[in-house]
Design a protein around this motif. Structure first.
Motif, mmCIF file in Angstrom:
data_model
loop_
_atom_site.group_PDB
_atom_site.id
_atom_site.type_symbol
_atom_site.label_atom_id
_atom_site.label_comp_id
_atom_site.label_asym_id
_atom_site.label_seq_id
_atom_site.Cartn_x
_atom_site.Cartn_y
_atom_site.Cartn_z
ATOM 1 N N ARG A 190 0.488 -6.666 -4.715
ATOM 2 C CA ARG A 190 -0.085 -7.684 -3.823
ATOM 3 C C ARG A 190 -0.027 -9.045 -4.491
ATOM 4 N N PHE A 220 -3.429 0.765 11.483
ATOM 5 C CA PHE A 220 -2.762 2.062 11.687
ATOM 6 C C PHE A 220 -3.729 3.226 11.845
ATOM 7 N N SER A 238 0.672 3.489 2.249
ATOM 8 C CA SER A 238 0.751 3.967 3.636
ATOM 9 C C SER A 238 2.176 4.110 4.188
ATOM 10 N N GLU A 277 -2.573 7.875 -1.403
ATOM 11 C CA GLU A 277 -2.626 7.955 0.053
ATOM 12 C C GLU A 277 -2.821 9.416 0.446
ATOM 13 N N PHE A 320 -6.085 8.426 4.672
ATOM 14 C CA PHE A 320 -6.994 7.685 3.789
ATOM 15 C C PHE A 320 -6.177 7.097 2.648
ATOM 16 N N GLY A 321 -6.707 6.021 2.069
ATOM 17 C CA GLY A 321 -6.026 5.407 0.937
ATOM 18 C C GLY A 321 -7.068 4.928 -0.052
ATOM 19 N N GLN A 359 -2.539 3.421 -5.908
ATOM 20 C CA GLN A 359 -3.285 4.044 -4.824
ATOM 21 C C GLN A 359 -2.914 5.512 -4.722
ATOM 22 N N HIS A 386 0.864 -1.181 0.000
ATOM 23 C CA HIS A 386 0.000 0.000 0.000
ATOM 24 C C HIS A 386 0.902 1.233 0.000
HETATM 25 N N1 PHE Z 1 -3.559 1.265 3.266
HETATM 26 C C1 PHE Z 1 -4.937 0.837 3.293
HETATM 27 C C2 PHE Z 1 -5.148 -0.208 2.190
HETATM 28 O O1 PHE Z 1 -4.328 -0.353 1.327
HETATM 29 C C3 PHE Z 1 -5.872 1.975 3.058
HETATM 30 C C4 PHE Z 1 -5.836 3.010 4.142
HETATM 31 C C5 PHE Z 1 -4.972 4.061 4.077
HETATM 32 C C6 PHE Z 1 -6.670 2.896 5.230
HETATM 33 C C7 PHE Z 1 -4.949 5.021 5.075
HETATM 34 C C8 PHE Z 1 -6.669 3.824 6.238
HETATM 35 C C9 PHE Z 1 -5.803 4.888 6.165
HETATM 36 O O2 PHE Z 1 -6.150 -0.909 2.179
#
Ligand code: PHE
Length: 347
Positions: free
Chosen positions: A201, A257, A177, A217, A315-316, A215, A175
């Protein structure tokens, strides 16, 4: 007029007319007017004439020289025009010919989508950053409050670059993140950043999964940042991206997280909510869009922020998912098939 001079003046137009180049003209000019010309010789001889004959010859010479100079210059101007015309004809460009068109491509829909998403957040004051696709477990998992026992860290679930010790071995980030951690390590609060990029993935390819996707982020940290800020920000994003009538709803969820965590759904823009058998939402009326939540205090501890003085949200979102929802694309594989019939619909 002196007969010798008269002969020279009479022959000059014919000689000049035959001249075809400027070099030739220089030669003929020297022959008519130069040091060895009839004119020069008569000029020299003038001193040896009886004084009473001198003025007449002097006048003839003057007149002959003027005539010859005029003839030479007239020919020179004509010749220059002829040469310019010849060059222009040889170099002529046919402006009626159709232009040679390079088959220029266009930006891939995924990158158009990333750009559009980032622009919406930039207009809210966020900066855009990118991070490495090959990560270490610390950034991808540990610092994000995801302990080694978490199922996401199983070798079968994540693409390790070399199957050694999963704690230290580099892996392909699952991700975006980890950039939350990298960004906070490098910046003091307040921060507001969005991070677009590829993620990996260990998924089997089907209509809704690719092992490589994209993604964006988002992370906002500061004093007194609240869940209501998260809701307002993402509602604004959803309306900017899908249209002003878009409704949003937050459903409780879990991410290691963030605490609390939520999923954001948007109202189906095709049926505007619950048309049975809607092609886009399948009658649900809602479309799942992204994961989000308030940054977990353990994450702040990992980067050296004081969880007692700052709060934040993250958020992502999946870019393919955004594009599929917006354009009613029903198979994620279309993004990587390189079929021009698909790509040309998003110029
Ligand atoms: N990293 C998470 C995912 O890939 C998405 C996410 C990002 C959730 C930031 C909460 C905060 O599913």
């Amino acid at each position: 007029m002196n007969p010798q001079l008269a002969e020279v003046v009479e022959a000059a137009p014919g000689k000049l007319a035959a001249v075809q180049s400027l070099e030739e003209l220089d030669r003929v000019e020297a022959e008519l007017l130069g040091r060895r010309s009839v004119l020069a010789q008569l000029q020299k001889a003038i001193g040896s004439l009886p004084p009473e004959e001198r003025p007449a010859l002097g006048r003839d010479l003057q007149q002959a020289r003027a005539t010859l100079v005029e003839l030479v210059e007239t020919r020179r101007r004509a010749l220059e025009r002829e040469i310019a015309d010849r060059v222009a004809t040889a170099d002529r460009v046919d402006v009626t010919l159709d232009a040679f068109r390079l088959p220029l491509g266009s930006r891939h829909l995924i990158y158009q989508t990333i750009e559009e998403v980032c622009e919406i957040f930039v207009s809210l004051g966020y900066v855009v950053a990118e991070g490495p696709e090959a990560e270490i477990a610390w950034y991808n998992f540990d610092a994000l409050n995801t302990p080694p026992t978490h199922p996401a860290r199983a070798e079968t679930d994540t693409l390790y670059i070399d199957f050694g010790d999963p704690a230290t071995e580099p892996l392909l980030r699952t991700h975006t993140s980890p950039m939350q951690i990298r960004w906070m390590e490098a910046h003091r609060p307040p921060v507001a950043v969005v991070v677009p990029g590829k993620v990996y993935r260990a998924d089997t390819i089907d209509a809704s999964h690719l092992p490589v996707f994209h993604q964006v982020e988002g992370l906002m940290v500061g004093e007194d940042v609240r869940f209501s800020d998260l809701k307002g920000t993402l509602a604004h994003f959803a309306r900017s991206f899908f249209g002003p009538q878009t409704q949003v709803r937050f459903r409780p969820s879990f991410f290691p997280f963030t605490e609390p965590s939520a999923e954001l759904d948007v109202s189906c823009f095709a049926c505007r909510g619950g048309e049975p058998g809607c092609r886009v939402c399948g009658g649900e009326g809602w479309l799942e869009l992204l994961g989000c939540g308030m940054v977990d205090p353990n994450v702040f501890d990992a980067v050296g922020y004081d969880p007692k003085s700052v709060t934040g949200f993250a958020f992502g979102m999946g870019v393919e998912r955004l594009a599929m929802v917006r354009h009613s694309i029903d198979d994620i594989r279309l993004f990587v098939d390189n079929d021009l019939r698909f790509l040309r619909q998003f110029p």
